[in-house]
Design a protein around this motif. Structure first.
Motif, PDB file in Angstrom:
ATOM      1  N   TYR A   1     -59.846 -22.129 -33.175  1.00  0.00           N
ATOM      2  CA  TYR A   1     -58.568 -22.741 -33.522  1.00  0.00           C
ATOM      3  C   TYR A   1     -57.518 -22.152 -32.586  1.00  0.00           C
TER       4      TYR A   1
ATOM      5  N   THR B   1     -48.257 -26.559 -45.076  1.00  0.00           N
ATOM      6  CA  THR B   1     -47.399 -27.418 -44.275  1.00  0.00           C
ATOM      7  C   THR B   1     -46.086 -27.632 -45.019  1.00  0.00           C
TER       8      THR B   1
ATOM      9  N   SER C   1     -50.744 -26.272 -50.445  1.00  0.00           N
ATOM     10  CA  SER C   1     -52.075 -26.802 -50.088  1.00  0.00           C
ATOM     11  C   SER C   1     -52.408 -26.468 -48.642  1.00  0.00           C
TER      12      SER C   1
ATOM     13  N   PRO D   1     -53.771 -27.886 -45.268  1.00  0.00           N
ATOM     14  CA  PRO D   1     -53.985 -29.178 -44.601  1.00  0.00           C
ATOM     15  C   PRO D   1     -55.285 -29.151 -43.789  1.00  0.00           C
ATOM     16  N   PRO D   2     -55.766 -30.311 -43.346  1.00  0.00           N
ATOM     17  CA  PRO D   2     -56.935 -30.333 -42.460  1.00  0.00           C
ATOM     18  C   PRO D   2     -56.657 -29.535 -41.178  1.00  0.00           C
TER      19      PRO D   2
ATOM     20  N   LYS E   1     -62.374 -31.707 -37.867  1.00  0.00           N
ATOM     21  CA  LYS E   1     -61.279 -31.284 -38.750  1.00  0.00           C
ATOM     22  C   LYS E   1     -61.865 -30.672 -40.024  1.00  0.00           C
ATOM     23  N   LEU E   2     -61.382 -29.494 -40.312  1.00  0.00           N
ATOM     24  CA  LEU E   2     -61.801 -28.787 -41.525  1.00  0.00           C
ATOM     25  C   LEU E   2     -60.873 -29.166 -42.670  1.00  0.00           C
ATOM     26  N   ASP E   3     -61.428 -29.826 -43.665  1.00  0.00           N
ATOM     27  CA  ASP E   3     -60.668 -30.231 -44.854  1.00  0.00           C
ATOM     28  C   ASP E   3     -61.186 -29.416 -46.022  1.00  0.00           C
ATOM     29  N   ALA E   4     -60.318 -28.562 -46.566  1.00  0.00           N
ATOM     30  CA  ALA E   4     -60.731 -27.706 -47.680  1.00  0.00           C
ATOM     31  C   ALA E   4     -61.064 -28.490 -48.925  1.00  0.00           C
ATOM     32  N   ASN E   5     -60.644 -29.731 -49.007  1.00  0.00           N
ATOM     33  CA  ASN E   5     -60.943 -30.558 -50.170  1.00  0.00           C
ATOM     34  C   ASN E   5     -62.293 -31.269 -50.047  1.00  0.00           C
ATOM     35  N   LYS E   6     -62.921 -31.167 -48.904  1.00  0.00           N
ATOM     36  CA  LYS E   6     -64.205 -31.849 -48.688  1.00  0.00           C
ATOM     37  C   LYS E   6     -65.271 -30.830 -48.265  1.00  0.00           C
TER      38      LYS E   6
ATOM     39  N   ILE F   1     -69.989 -33.796 -42.122  1.00  0.00           N
ATOM     40  CA  ILE F   1     -69.017 -34.523 -41.293  1.00  0.00           C
ATOM     41  C   ILE F   1     -69.747 -34.968 -40.026  1.00  0.00           C
TER      42      ILE F   1
END
Length: 312
Positions: free
Chosen positions: A207, A251, A257, A259-260, A293-298, A303
């Motif tokens: 990152y 953000t 939260s 974000p991705p 993209k790392l999405d903490a909700n998924k 992916i």
């Protein structure tokens, strides 16, 4: 000195008793066909011949002198013949020796030529073998270079992602990141006559040039015209974020939260084929770079990466 008659010789003998008795040799003369007597006188202190020396002049004396003359005349001829035979034998022996030496020289010359011919044949065989072998190796190398392996990225699955406060190795307070993920891809060997030894550099998830997780792939061997599915675990445990923590956590729109997070997955696959032992060993290198993209909700959901990766 003129020849004397027998009567003169007889009359001279009694008148000179003090002198040594004389003897003579009479040989016939062949001049003009007249038989004249030539007498030669020789005085010697040896014992006196018989008193009547004139009696030695006769047929017996003539025969002996004739044989003596013939013997003396024949003796040189015999010596000359012997010398001629010796010289002839010597010449023949010299000719035989020269012939033998010439044959020996010819044999040596032929042997030398045969040896040189064999050496040239051996040298030509070695050079030809190396030329053919090099040509054959180049053909194999060119054929193998055209059959490159293929890497196809399938998916990445994030198991967890945690950001928490902590301290680094020097006890400096900072945010710490923990990330666990699994990368899945397919490796295919397109070679029709060779296998491949496969290795890879570490799989890095970064990152903004900050490495959040890394993983290593186990080396393997792939047979010809075959493929396999490879899974690599990529994780990072309590990685210091320093100044990057706040930007990852929230953000302005959603302060509580995560974000991705745009991450970059990069690694290099290195393959080597031993086509002809260690003489022909082509090397293949494939660089892979994927945007994810790392999405903490998924979390725990694969992916897909098939449309987000580039191969170099």
């Amino acid at each position: 000195m003129h020849a004397k008659t027998d009567s003169e010789v007889t009359s001279l003998a009694p008148s000179s008793p003090a002198r040594a008795p004389a003897y003579f040799v009479q040989s016939p003369s062949h001049d003009g066909g007249d038989h004249k007597t030539a007498t030669s006188f020789h005085s010697t202190p040896a014992t006196s011949p018989p008193r009547h020396s004139h009696s030695s002049v006769g047929p017996h004396s003539r025969d002996s002198s004739t044989r003596f003359s013939a013997a003396t005349s024949k003796k040189p001829r015999g010596l000359a013949g012997a010398h001629e035979k010796v010289a002839k034998g010597k010449n023949d022996w010299i000719k035989e020796v020269e012939a033998i030496e010439e044959e020996g020289l010819l044999d040596d010359d032929e042997m030398y030529r045969s040896r040189n011919t064999k050496r040239w044949y051996c040298l030509a065989f070695i050079v030809g073998f190396f030329v053919l072998f090099t040509f054959f190796a180049l053909i194999l190398w060119g054929a193998s270079r055209s059959q490159k392996p293929r890497v196809s990225m399938k998916s990445i699955t994030f198991q967890n992602f945690i950001i928490q406060a902590g301290t680094d190795a020097s006890l400096v307070p900072t945010d710490m990141s923990t990330l666990n993920s699994t990368v899945k891809f397919t490796y295919r060997n397109t070679g029709t006559f060779f296998g491949i030894h496969v290795a890879a550099t570490p799989f890095d998830l970064t990152y903004n040039q900050l490495t959040l997780a890394s993983g290593d792939m186990k080396n393997f061997y792939q047979t010809r015209k075959s493929q396999r599915s490879v899974n690599v675990v990529v994780l990072g445990n309590k990685v210091p974020l320093y100044g990057g923590g706040p930007s990852l956590m929230s953000t302005p729109a959603k302060p509580n939260s995560i974000p991705p997070i745009p991450l970059t997955l990069s690694f290099t696959v290195r393959s080597r084929a031993y086509v002809l032992g260690h003489l022909v060993k082509p090397k293949f290198t494939i660089q892979v770079q994927c945007s994810v993209k790392l999405d903490a909700n998924k979390l725990n959901k694969p992916i897909a990466l098939d449309k987000s990766c580039q191969y170099f």
